[in-house]
Design a protein around this motif. Structure first.
Motif: not given
Ligand code: RP5
Length: 162
Positions: A17, A22, A25-26, A72, A93-94, A96, A121, A125, A127, A130
């Protein structure tokens, strides 16, 4: 800028990230991977602030045993695309939140990759999804993971949520 952190000796999924801001969230992706028993590692690295570290990490990822990278970033979110440029591993990909309204900056930066360099993608947010997608990718060659995913679908049908 970041330090590689491993929960498990040999990670299968790398979570990267663009900033330590980040991380919270990740790391929700890591919680989902834990649920499926998939080993992971994580590190803050930036396509803009530490591009050499991104190149080094991503180019060495396959040899270190990674099967998938989750990346992310917010704002001008180039990390997932740059990661995808350096590897043939699947990159998820995330986008954010935190930049422009509705996070359109990060969303478009990640989803609008040119032909030849795909980034899968997920939602802003997103994650958790993902991580689930990473598990599904790994499960194509892992019967045990396939069974866990099928069991998870049953749990969801009975009201369970990620
Ligand atoms: C992006 O800029 C990062 O991924 C983060 O989402 C955003 C803001 O970064 P900081 O200023 O909090 O480090 O590169």
């Amino acid at each position: 800028m970041g330090v590689l952190k491993r929960k498990d000796a040999m990670a299968t999924v790398g979570i990267i990230y663009g900033s330590s801001s980040d991380e919270a969230t990740m790391l929700k992706a890591g919680e989902v991977l834990d649920r499926f028993g998939v080993a992971w590692e994580h590190e803050a690295m930036s396509a803009h602030r530490s591009p050499e570290r991104v190149r080094e990490y991503v180019t060495g990822a396959r040899d270190r045993g990674l099967g998938c990278i989750i990346a992310g970033a917010g704002m001008a979110a180039h990390l997932p695309g740059v990661a995808a440029a350096f590897t043939t591993l699947p990159v998820i990909g995330v986008p954010l939140s935190g930049g422009l309204p509705d996070s359109m900056d990060a969303l478009l930066a990640i989803v609008q990759m040119p032909p030849g360099v795909p980034v899968a993608t997920v939602a802003v947010d997103g994650s958790k999804n993902a991580a689930l997608l990473a598990v599904q990718i790994l499960a194509t060659a892992d019967e045990d993971l396939q069974k866990k995913l099928a069991a998870f679908k049953d749990e969801m049908a009975n009201g369970a949520r990620l």
